[in-house]
Design an enzyme around this catalytic site. Structure first.
Site, PDB file in Angstrom:
ATOM      1  N   SER A   8      12.050  10.299  45.420  1.00 47.39           N
ATOM      2  CA  SER A   8      13.406  10.760  44.466  1.00 47.39           C
ATOM      3  C   SER A   8      14.401  11.249  46.117  1.00 47.39           C
ATOM      4  CB  SER A   8      13.110  11.763  43.813  1.00 47.39           C
ATOM      5  OG  SER A   8      13.996  12.385  43.829  1.00 47.39           O
ATOM      6  N   HIS A  33      13.346   6.265  43.402  1.00 48.53           N
ATOM      7  CA  HIS A  33      13.360   7.049  41.895  1.00 48.53           C
ATOM      8  C   HIS A  33      14.724   7.968  42.352  1.00 48.53           C
ATOM      9  CE1 HIS A  33      12.234   9.378  38.585  1.00 48.53           C
ATOM     10  NE2 HIS A  33      13.002  10.119  38.831  1.00 48.53           N
ATOM     11  N   ASP A  35      17.706  10.209  40.273  1.00 48.25           N
ATOM     12  CA  ASP A  35      17.878  11.476  39.314  1.00 48.25           C
ATOM     13  C   ASP A  35      19.145  11.572  39.165  1.00 48.25           C
ATOM     14  OD1 ASP A  35      14.645  12.362  39.374  1.00 48.25           O
ATOM     15  OD2 ASP A  35      15.071  12.482  41.458  1.00 48.25           O
ATOM     16  N   MET A  37      21.823  13.894  36.755  1.00 50.47           N
ATOM     17  CA  MET A  37      21.780  14.891  35.954  1.00 50.47           C
ATOM     18  C   MET A  37      23.653  14.788  35.525  1.00 50.47           C
ATOM     19  SD  MET A  37      19.491  17.514  38.631  1.00 50.47           S
ATOM     20  CE  MET A  37      18.495  16.968  38.975  1.00 50.47           C
ATOM     21  N   HIS A  66      16.376   7.633  36.312  1.00 53.98           N
ATOM     22  CA  HIS A  66      15.692   8.980  35.691  1.00 53.98           C
ATOM     23  C   HIS A  66      16.467   9.366  35.023  1.00 53.98           C
ATOM     24  CE1 HIS A  66      13.401  12.795  35.906  1.00 53.98           C
ATOM     25  NE2 HIS A  66      14.118  12.716  34.020  1.00 53.98           N
ATOM     26  N   MET A  68      18.496  12.475  33.173  1.00 60.49           N
ATOM     27  CA  MET A  68      18.424  13.416  32.474  1.00 60.49           C
ATOM     28  C   MET A  68      19.704  14.194  32.315  1.00 60.49           C
ATOM     29  SD  MET A  68      15.977  15.274  35.448  1.00 60.49           S
ATOM     30  CE  MET A  68      16.292  14.079  37.693  1.00 60.49           C
ATOM     31  N   MET A 137       7.192  15.091  33.832  1.00 60.03           N
ATOM     32  CA  MET A 137       7.117  15.428  34.294  1.00 60.03           C
ATOM     33  C   MET A 137       6.825  16.606  34.371  1.00 60.03           C
ATOM     34  SD  MET A 137      10.273  15.443  34.471  1.00 60.03           S
ATOM     35  CE  MET A 137      10.161  16.093  35.957  1.00 60.03           C
ATOM     36  N   ASP A 175       6.120  13.375  38.165  1.00 57.39           N
ATOM     37  CA  ASP A 175       7.170  13.257  39.194  1.00 57.39           C
ATOM     38  C   ASP A 175       7.161  15.177  39.241  1.00 57.39           C
ATOM     39  OD1 ASP A 175      10.303  13.746  39.595  1.00 57.39           O
ATOM     40  OD2 ASP A 175      11.030  12.790  37.873  1.00 57.39           O
TER      41      ASP A 175
HETATM   42  C1  DX5 Z   1      13.229  16.753  39.267  1.00 58.61           C
HETATM   43  C2  DX5 Z   1      12.904  15.345  39.736  1.00 58.61           C
HETATM   44  C3  DX5 Z   1      12.393  15.014  40.409  1.00 58.61           C
HETATM   45  C4  DX5 Z   1      13.167  15.397  41.555  1.00 58.61           C
HETATM   46  C5  DX5 Z   1      11.575  15.879  42.340  1.00 58.61           C
HETATM   47  O1  DX5 Z   1      14.266  17.142  38.527  1.00 58.61           O
HETATM   48  O2  DX5 Z   1      12.894  14.744  38.128  1.00 58.61           O
HETATM   49  O3  DX5 Z   1      12.164  13.524  40.351  1.00 58.61           O
HETATM   50  O4  DX5 Z   1      13.585  15.473  43.177  1.00 58.61           O
HETATM   51  O5  DX5 Z   1      11.796  16.387  43.559  1.00 58.61           O
HETATM   52  P1  DX5 Z   1      10.218  16.795  44.502  1.00 58.61           P
HETATM   53  O6  DX5 Z   1       9.334  15.653  44.543  1.00 58.61           O
HETATM   54  O7  DX5 Z   1      10.397  17.532  45.482  1.00 58.61           O
HETATM   55  O8  DX5 Z   1       9.296  18.336  43.636  1.00 58.61           O
HETATM   56 ZN    ZN Z   2      12.728  12.614  38.334  1.00 58.08          ZN
END
Ligand code: DX5
Ligand code: ZN
Length: 216
Positions: A8, A33, A35, A37, A66, A68, A137, A175
Site C-alpha cells: 500500500s 494498492h 488508498d 480517502m 481502494h 474510501m 478491512m 487490508d
Molecule cells: C487503511 C488502508 C490501508 C493501509 C494499511 O485505511 O486501507 O491500505 O495502507 O496500512 P497498514 O498495512 O500499515 O496497516
Molecule cells: Zn487500502
C-alpha cells in the site's frame, strides 16, 4: 502464485515517491494498492487523481485502487483513465451496489467490494457471483499502522465458505495490520491477496519483506 502481495503506497515516503515506486517495480509484488480517502467516508484525506496520474505513469505493476470515499460511482471514468486493473468500492458507500459493479465492468476493470470490520460478510450474498474480489478491512479504514482486528480471521473463513457455496470466482483480499505473523494466519484462513503498508515500507529491507510475504 499465491498469496498475491499488494503493497500500500500510503506508507511510502511521499517526498520520494518515484524511488519507492521503482522499488515496487523491482520487487516480487503483484499489484500496487492505492488508498484514496475523502475526509468524509473516513476521518482522513490521502491523495487524489492528480497525484495518482504520476504514480500510474511510473508504476509497472497492476493498480488496485481502494476508494474510501462517498459516491465512488462518480469516479469510475477517472479510475479507468489511470489504467487501473481493479476498482474497489466500499459496500457501506454504495446504495446501488449492483449498478456500481456493472459500471466498473462496463469500463473494463475488475470490480472489488470492500467491507468495514463491522459489516458482516452475509450482506454480499446477492452480489458475490458478480464481483472479482472482496476486500475485508482488518482495521478500521482511514490510517496505516493500526493494530490488526483479531475477529478478521473468522471473517475470512466465513467469506471463504460463502464463496465456495456459490460459483463465485472472487478473490479474498485483506487490508490493515498485515505482517508476517497475521499474514500467515490470514492465508491459512483462506485469504488470496495481502495488502501491506507499514510492514513493507517501514522494513529495513522492503524487497526482502515483500519476498517473505510472498512465501507465506
Ligand atoms: C487503511 C488502508 C490501508 C493501509 C494499511 O485505511 O486501507 O491500505 O495502507 O496500512 P497498514 O498495512 O500499515 O496497516
Ligand atoms: Zn487500502
Amino acid at each position: 502464485m499465491y498469496p498475491f502481495i499488494a503493497p500500500s503506497l500510503l506508507a511510502a515516503d511521499f517526498s520520494n515517491l518515484a524511488r519507492d515506486i521503482e522499488m515496487i517495480n523491482q520487487s516480487e509484488a503483484d499489484w500496487l494498492h492505492l488508498d484514496v480517502m475523502d475526509g468524509v467516508f473516513v476521518p482522513n484525506i490521502s491523495f487524489g487523481f492528480p497525484v495518482l496520474e504520476h504514480v500510474a505513469r511510473l508504476c509497472t505493476k497492476p493498480l488496485d485502487v481502494h476508494l474510501m470515499i462517498v459516491n465512488p460511482e462518480k469516479f469510475v471514468r477517472e479510475v479507468k483513465a489511470l489504467g487501473a486493473m481493479m476498482m474497489n468500492v466500499h459496500y457501506e458507500a454504495c446504495t446501488h451496489l449492483n449498478r456500481v459493479i456493472y459500471e466498473i465492468h462496463e469500463h473494463g476493470m475488475k470490480a472489488g467490494v470492500t467491507l468495514n470490520p463491522s459489516t458482516p460478510v452475509g450482506v454480499l450474498e446477492d452480489v458475490i457471483g458478480d464481483v472479482d474480489m472482496v476486500l475485508l478491512m482488518t482495521v478500521n479504514p482511514g490510517f496505516g499502522g493500526q493494530k490488526f482486528i483479531e475477529h478478521s480471521i473468522e471473517k475470512v473463513r466465513k467469506l471463504r465458505r460463502l464463496i465456495e457455496g456459490t460459483r463465485s470466482h472472487a478473490l479474498i483480499q485483506v487490508d490493515g495490520g498485515v505482517n508476517l505473523e497475521t499474514g500467515k494466519r490470514l492465508v491459512e484462513a483462506g485469504a488470496d491477496v495481502l495488502v501491506a503498508g507499514s510492514t513493507v515500507f517501514n522494513a529495513s529491507d522492503p524487497l526482502g519483506m515483500i519476498h517473505a510475504l510472498k512465501e507465506l
